[in-house]
Each structure stands twice: as C-alpha cells, then as structure tokens.
Design a protein around this motif. Structure first.
Motif, mmCIF file in Angstrom:
data_model
loop_
_atom_site.group_PDB
_atom_site.id
_atom_site.type_symbol
_atom_site.label_atom_id
_atom_site.label_comp_id
_atom_site.label_asym_id
_atom_site.label_seq_id
_atom_site.Cartn_x
_atom_site.Cartn_y
_atom_site.Cartn_z
ATOM 1 N N SER A 41 0.828 -1.197 0.000
ATOM 2 C CA SER A 41 0.000 0.000 0.000
ATOM 3 C C SER A 41 0.863 1.248 0.000
ATOM 4 C CB SER A 41 -0.915 0.019 1.227
ATOM 5 O OG SER A 41 -1.659 1.216 1.261
ATOM 6 N N ASP A 42 0.611 2.114 -0.994
ATOM 7 C CA ASP A 42 1.337 3.378 -1.082
ATOM 8 C C ASP A 42 0.421 4.549 -0.740
ATOM 9 O OD1 ASP A 42 3.562 1.997 -1.969
ATOM 10 O OD2 ASP A 42 3.066 2.247 -4.084
ATOM 11 N N GLN A 43 -0.675 4.275 -0.051
ATOM 12 C CA GLN A 43 -1.680 5.305 0.158
ATOM 13 C C GLN A 43 -1.196 6.399 1.107
ATOM 14 O OE1 GLN A 43 -3.002 3.707 -2.534
ATOM 15 N NE2 GLN A 43 -4.585 5.123 -1.908
ATOM 16 N N LYS A 44 -1.604 7.633 0.792
ATOM 17 C CA LYS A 44 -1.323 8.793 1.627
ATOM 18 C C LYS A 44 -2.645 9.363 2.111
ATOM 19 C CE LYS A 44 3.127 8.634 0.877
ATOM 20 N NZ LYS A 44 4.140 8.446 1.938
ATOM 21 N N ALA A 45 -2.579 10.472 2.835
ATOM 22 C CA ALA A 45 -3.809 11.105 3.309
ATOM 23 C C ALA A 45 -4.719 11.431 2.128
ATOM 24 C CB ALA A 45 -3.476 12.372 4.088
ATOM 25 N N GLY A 46 -6.018 11.258 2.345
ATOM 26 C CA GLY A 46 -6.984 11.553 1.294
ATOM 27 C C GLY A 46 -7.016 13.035 0.969
ATOM 28 N N LEU A 97 2.585 13.982 0.953
ATOM 29 C CA LEU A 97 1.813 13.986 2.194
ATOM 30 C C LEU A 97 0.346 13.648 1.980
ATOM 31 C CD1 LEU A 97 3.247 17.225 3.837
ATOM 32 C CD2 LEU A 97 4.070 14.878 4.042
ATOM 33 N N ALA A 98 -0.194 13.937 0.793
ATOM 34 C CA ALA A 98 -1.611 13.684 0.526
ATOM 35 C C ALA A 98 -1.829 13.548 -0.973
ATOM 36 C CB ALA A 98 -2.480 14.811 1.077
ATOM 37 N N GLY A 99 -2.819 12.745 -1.317
ATOM 38 C CA GLY A 99 -3.191 12.563 -2.710
ATOM 39 C C GLY A 99 -3.071 11.107 -3.122
ATOM 40 N N PRO A 100 -3.312 10.835 -4.402
ATOM 41 C CA PRO A 100 -3.575 11.829 -5.440
ATOM 42 C C PRO A 100 -5.059 12.210 -5.511
ATOM 43 C CG PRO A 100 -3.522 9.660 -6.426
ATOM 44 C CD PRO A 100 -3.210 9.474 -4.964
#
Length: 329
Positions: free
Chosen positions: A219-224, A309-312
């Motif tokens: 998982s490469d997820q960042k803040a929405g 920090l957030a995205g995409p």
C-alpha cells in the motif's frame, strides 16, 4: 515477469483483490487469439470462470443488469450495449494476458465481493463510472511499465493500455459526444498502486477471505485529498481549495509545502497555502485534455513517495459532463 508485488491486470478489473488461488492446471477461461469467443460472443454470462473474476468485472455486472433497450431508452446509440459487452470481453482477455505474465511467486488473493454504485443508479452512472475507470487505467498501466521486470511484460502493458485508450475514445465520441483526443500524451502517474487504491471503495467490507493480504499490496496510500469536498474538477489556471476528508497532514509552521500537478508527461509545482488549503492549477497545461493528478508534498516536484503527504486527487478534464453525473456521490 511482473514483480512480486503486482498481482494485477487492469485497473478496470479491480484485479488485485479478485485473483483466485490457482493450481498449475486450472483453466483460466478462453485464451485471446486461440478462441473466437472474444470476437463473437455476446452472451450475458461473463466469458471467464466466475470463481476467478467473471462476476466481479464492472462491465460483466452491467451486462447482466442491463440490456440493449436500457441504453437506447436513455438516449444512447443503438450499439452501446454491444460495445459494453465487447469491452467486458476485452477485460476478461486482459485478465488472461496478465495471469500469464505474473510471477509464480506473486501473491494471488481470493475473491472479494463488490458494489460499484451503478446497480442502483442506472445506466448513466455506469457509463460515467466506466469512462472514468478507463481514463484512470491508462495512467495506472503506464506506471506499471516502470515496475515490470521483463520486456515481454512491458510490451503486454503497452498493448493493453492501447486497448483501454480505444475504449476511452469510443466512450468520449459515441457516449459523451466530445473530443476524444487527450493531447500529445495521456497522463502518466509514477505510483500505480495509489491509483489502484482508489478501487478500495468498491469492495464490500468483510467480504474478502481472511487469508488475503492488505489491499493494495504494497500500500502506497497517503492522506486523502479532495476538492471542496466533492468529486469535481478544475482546469488549468483555476484556483482551488484542497480539503482533507480524513484528517489534515501535520504541517510544520516554518516549512514550505507544495501542490504538485501532474498532466501528460509534465510535473509542475505550485505554491500551497497550508492555512487556507488554496493553490492554483498550472496554466501551462493543455486545457480540457485527459486527467490532471494533484498531490501535496514537502519537496518540489514530489520526487518520491516519502515527500508526498496527501493525494492523489484526480481532476477530470474531459468530458466535463462526467462530473455532473458522478458528482455528489
């Protein structure tokens, strides 16, 4: 072969979570180029074993829920249903192609259950969602080319992306009556698992086998990140206000932060006001073409995942009508 982390075919298949455990002799259904089923089959049942993925394809479910008159009654061209069936068959073929390219050591999770939203929203929503998925899949597949190890895998990704482009061109022209051209290049996004992560919303909570690894993996997820709290768009030169629906990143008082916009093969860094959440989409981009991705980063250009920090956030440029159909959901 694709790397061990890439148990996936096309973004449109939500494949990482639909791969079923396979034995060496298990049939994967019709083989493209070795059976005519992908050219002339127009039945309702998906042309791929349902225990693997057939029932989970968005287009497969649409062909079961709708019929030709569902689309013509809504004002779409007479061949719309037939084209959707053909896209479904193409996607089943993609699944076969990538099963052959995935390393034998790759993780192949069991099947989950899905809810796409169009089941209750109807054909307008389905066509909008399908077009958006096709547009996003081009960026997804271009990012996977970077991860692929073997030249044959890169070639497979390239030709599948070309087919996704044909699907998109058909939808933009025949369904949305708009210009299908996206400029000199579609948008390439370097972290494909983040795009794959957008499909998590389709998975029914608790429906995956407990043995499945985290999805996406890795998982490469960042803040929405969202734009004024809606599925909306912005165009080159527009000022926009970003929002963080699941919590704002920790911004340090005396540190600079940036909004980085990615369009076609261009990466442009803009100033980002952490107090107001406001930035401006680069006016240098081609207008009304393809997709623009936006991320918030602590380094100019967002050169790596650690700096993001957030995205995409996806800013859809064409067709604008999609934001009307999907917006607010």
């Amino acid at each position: 072969m694709l790397p061990i982390s890439s148990c996936l075919a096309s973004f449109a298949l939500v494949t990482l979570a639909t791969c079923a455990p396979l034995s060496g002799e298990q049939s994967l259904g019709p083989i493209p180029g070795q059976t005519p089923i992908y050219n002339d089959y127009r039945g309702i049942v998906a042309p791929f074993p349902g225990n693997i993925s057939g029932a989970t394809l968005p287009t497969a479910r649409a062909t079961e829920l709708f019929n030709a008159s569902s689309f013509t009654a809504a004002g779409y061209p007479n061949n719309t249903y037939d084209r959707i069936v053909e896209i479904r068959d193409n996607e089943a073929g993609h699944l076969n192609i990538f099963y052959r390219e995935i390393s034998n050591t790759s993780i192949k999770p069991g099947r989950c259950e899905y809810e796409y939203g169009f089941e209750s929203q109807g054909v307008d929503f389905f066509l909008a969602e399908q077009t958006f998925v096709e547009l996003s899949s081009i960026s997804f597949l271009s990012g996977l080319v970077i991860q692929a190890v073997e030249d044959t895998s890169r070639a497979a990704l390239l030709v599948v992306a070309a087919v996704e482009t044909r699907h998109t061109a058909w939808a933009l022209t025949n369904v949305w009556n708009t210009n299908p051209f996206a400029g000199p290049a579609d948008t390439a996004y370097p972290w494909p698992n983040q795009i794959l992560g957008l499909t998590v919303q389709f998975i029914q909570n608790g429906s995956c086998p407990k043995e499945n690894p985290a999805y996406p993996y890795p998982s490469d997820q960042k803040a929405g990140l969202s734009f004024n709290g809606t599925f909306s768009t912005a165009h080159p030169g527009d000022k926009i206000q970003f929002e963080f629906p699941h919590g704002e990143p920790c911004f340090e008082e005396d540190k600079e932060y940036y909004a980085v916009f990615i369009h076609e093969l261009n990466n442009v860094t803009q100033a980002f006001d952490t107090k107001t959440g406001v930035s401006e989409v680069s006016a240098a981009f081609d207008s009304n073409k393809g997709l623009i991705y936006a991320v918030i980063a602590d380094k100019s250009g967002a050169p790596d995942l650690d700096s993001m920090l957030a995205g995409p956030l996806t800013l859809l440029q064409q067709p604008a009508l999609l934001t009307t159909v999907i917006g607010g959901t």
